[in-house]
Design a protein around this motif. Sequence first.
Motif, PDB file in Angstrom:
ATOM      1  N   GLN A  46       0.798  -1.198   0.150  1.00  0.00           N
ATOM      2  CA  GLN A  46       0.036  -0.052   0.034  1.00  0.00           C
ATOM      3  C   GLN A  46       0.958   1.220   0.018  1.00  0.00           C
ATOM      4  O   GLN A  46       1.864   1.272   0.691  1.00  0.00           O
ATOM      5  CB  GLN A  46      -0.831  -0.002   1.203  1.00  0.00           C
ATOM      6  CG  GLN A  46      -1.848  -0.991   1.295  1.00  0.00           C
ATOM      7  CD  GLN A  46      -2.958  -1.067   2.361  1.00  0.00           C
ATOM      8  OE1 GLN A  46      -3.707  -0.329   2.429  1.00  0.00           O
ATOM      9  NE2 GLN A  46      -2.721  -1.780   3.235  1.00  0.00           N
ATOM     10  N   SER A  86      -1.486   3.749  -5.891  1.00  0.00           N
ATOM     11  CA  SER A  86      -1.588   3.649  -4.235  1.00  0.00           C
ATOM     12  C   SER A  86      -1.616   2.350  -3.774  1.00  0.00           C
ATOM     13  O   SER A  86      -0.909   2.087  -2.665  1.00  0.00           O
ATOM     14  CB  SER A  86      -2.897   4.342  -4.138  1.00  0.00           C
ATOM     15  OG  SER A  86      -4.200   3.884  -4.986  1.00  0.00           O
ATOM     16  N   TYR A 121      -8.767   2.547  -2.599  1.00  0.00           N
ATOM     17  CA  TYR A 121      -7.966   3.042  -3.730  1.00  0.00           C
ATOM     18  C   TYR A 121      -8.718   2.692  -4.922  1.00  0.00           C
ATOM     19  O   TYR A 121      -9.359   1.591  -5.203  1.00  0.00           O
ATOM     20  CB  TYR A 121      -6.735   1.905  -3.665  1.00  0.00           C
ATOM     21  CG  TYR A 121      -6.149   1.960  -2.285  1.00  0.00           C
ATOM     22  CD1 TYR A 121      -5.559   3.119  -1.783  1.00  0.00           C
ATOM     23  CD2 TYR A 121      -5.757   0.716  -1.719  1.00  0.00           C
ATOM     24  CE1 TYR A 121      -4.627   3.193  -0.609  1.00  0.00           C
ATOM     25  CE2 TYR A 121      -5.231   0.716  -0.258  1.00  0.00           C
ATOM     26  CZ  TYR A 121      -4.681   2.034   0.047  1.00  0.00           C
ATOM     27  OH  TYR A 121      -4.029   1.904   1.407  1.00  0.00           O
ATOM     28  N   ASP A 125      -5.008   8.299 -10.507  1.00  0.00           N
ATOM     29  CA  ASP A 125      -5.134   7.661  -9.326  1.00  0.00           C
ATOM     30  C   ASP A 125      -5.794   8.430  -8.111  1.00  0.00           C
ATOM     31  O   ASP A 125      -5.407   9.649  -8.185  1.00  0.00           O
ATOM     32  CB  ASP A 125      -3.814   7.346  -8.697  1.00  0.00           C
ATOM     33  CG  ASP A 125      -3.455   5.869  -8.251  1.00  0.00           C
ATOM     34  OD1 ASP A 125      -3.866   5.728  -7.238  1.00  0.00           O
ATOM     35  OD2 ASP A 125      -2.828   5.030  -8.962  1.00  0.00           O
ATOM     36  N   ALA A 178      -6.330   7.936  -3.745  1.00  0.00           N
ATOM     37  CA  ALA A 178      -6.281   7.031  -2.613  1.00  0.00           C
ATOM     38  C   ALA A 178      -6.654   8.067  -1.145  1.00  0.00           C
ATOM     39  O   ALA A 178      -6.614   9.145  -1.267  1.00  0.00           O
ATOM     40  CB  ALA A 178      -4.849   6.830  -2.417  1.00  0.00           C
TER      41      ALA A 178
END
Length: 782
Positions: free
Chosen positions: A167, A196, A304, A332, A334
Amino acid sequence: MRKNFNLLAILLAAFCSQSYAQSTTSGTIKGFVYEKGTGEPMGFTNVYIKGTKQATQTDQNGYFSMPQLAPGSYTVYSTMFGYDTASASVSITAGAVITKKLYVKQMGVELKGVDISSRHTEKVTRVNIGATTITPKEIKLLPSAGGEPDIAQYLQVVPGVTFTGDQGGQLYIRGGSPAQTGILLDGVTIYNPFHSIGLYSVFETDAIRSADVYTAGFNATYGNRSSAILDIHTKDGNNQRLAGTVSASPIMLRGMLEGPLMKQKTPDGGSATFLLSIKHSYLDETSKSIYSGLGDGFKNGLPYNFTDFYGKVTFSGGNGSKLNLFAFNFNDNASVLDASGIATANFNWKSTGAGATFVVSPAGSSSLISGKFAYSKYSINDDEVNFKPRSSGIDGFEGGIDFTYFLPKYSQIKYGIEVGGQHTTLDYYNSTGQATTLDRTNTTGSLFFLYKKNFSERFILEPSVRLQYYSSISKFSPEPRIDMKYNLSNTVRLKAAAGLYSQNIVGIKSDRDVVNYFNGFVLSPDQQMLNTNRDLVSSSLEKAQHILAGIEIDVQNVEFNIEPWFKNFSQLVQLNRSKGVNQYATTYDFQADKGKAYGIDLSAKYAHKRVFLLGVISYQKIEYTTRIENYDSTFSTQVYPPPFDRRVNINLVGSYTLGKKKNWEVSMRFNYGSAFPFTQTQGFNENLNVSGTGLNGNLTQQNGQLNTLYSSSINGGRLTDYHRLDISVKKKFVLGPHSNIESTFSVTNVYDRNNIFYVNRTDNKVYYQLPVFPSLNLSWHF
């Protein structure tokens, strides 16, 4: 300075064109080797002339050239493991340059001996120090985390590479930070390509042709990075038929489609192809609905998700020249959740870009010309509770052209010119709440020259030099480098490399953050900067020096490789950690620190018939030296380990193919990593707004901002050791000549090890990396 730079470029081009012009008393055979079923170039394939000692290997483009051949008739042929031999008859006259295309066909039954010959040729004719080449076939040998094979997973077993976890994973290579590693996709710079959830990258596995990892001592064809290079090349697309992959798992849905826009009608004809790939992760939803019964690690889900797109069109000419047009978009998201599932931090980063690359095989010349021009943009935003938002961005263009001349006995000359322009923005706050806001632009120019000489397949010498110019700070950086190898015997080889490196791109990370999702970039500052002795520095470039050595030993089917290495980061540009600490502290935004990293990597690989085994043991030590402003007019220096200083890293990988039809595969990977350092928390205080209370205000009733008090010892603590076992079982169902379904069952973190991911500084609650994580994946290849 610019006039001198242009003059050097002109002289370099003139020198090479005169010194290596085609001889009028001999001839040249050049051409390309392709895979017959797809039309893909076959890189690093052996090419021979029958009945002679003339031999060479193709480059990344499948191109080969054998100059200085006496007039006469020859048979040229190509061999590679797993493929039939392709051959062609050629008649050479004085001064002639003959172009031939060879098409190798994949064999139904693999023959012994060819693999050994091909690998041996590469070992004795290429230095390969600090270098690893990865193909999709090798990526798929590892247990597929979540059932999805990805280069991010294979990179974790490359000697010298450290990942921070499954992670928020980041790539750290032999003492260098992510900003000190240049990552290229078809020659274009990509920033922060890892998702992420650190098991996956933005790169589609089935779209990759190959990837080269240079962990140290890379030659002068690469620049503006001071630690390492990851160079990824994608396929051109099938020029014979429509083909692709569709894959689904609880983590993501992905697909790739490739095929001809204009079919190649004859072996010497042209074609146009396309390749499209897309993948989308919905882990934030499935982790709650599917895995909620697996424990606290999935109670609030894994927050995520990402979406990646890549597209490419290739126009290929009859003589092997080609033009690639491509575009990409990677997004992305997260979050960091507290125990009740409420987000305490949100992160978003995005990369977009487009460009063109070309390869030209000029008629009447044995040289190969290649080039690129592209634009890319990256941005990241960070919004955390009890902390001010941070953001960073970098965008710019890059272009270049290079010329390669292939000489007899696997020797080569390559030179080129590159230009680029970057623009960076930064809004950042340090641990004391002091702001740093920057908006910077820069133009770079560079020349490089490389000469590779193979002395009778015994000694290889590869000197190179890069001349780098940074316009925004008016700095010229000459960077000589050298690689060499000595073949003691067919099974024992010594190698070494050294070089000087620089870069003007500075990574923005806090070495006090327990989790480093924020990965920002900024250009080297044009403002004053003090070093660890509190002296003004003359340059704001990051600088490094590499030296490494190695030995390769082959014992039957086992390949051993040992490489000790050292990197001296003589200047590291860091945000001024002392800005605003007290009235005596400097007000400069940056400071010049220094660092050093050294270690040794040992690897052993066995690949024979149905068995693949890989073992890697790495030891490293990284130390940074920084200046600390004291609470008076004095200062002190402190030596500390950066957050990625993992001293010991061990990877054990095994894969076995079962069944008469070789349609079952079992694989495993065990990883052990010693503890990462972190800065400990001493306590907290409340920051009250005294000036804003007014005459009748009551400070006792005011809710101030909570400030964290950090230990004076930077990264003086260590988290717990990391270890994890992954396994997967794969079954292939053949549906037809070009169609099959693969079913993969995988378990990540088999024995449910509690590896620390994040420690909340406020309540000291520990959050862990992935718990035991089973997954089932189905992939259709057609």
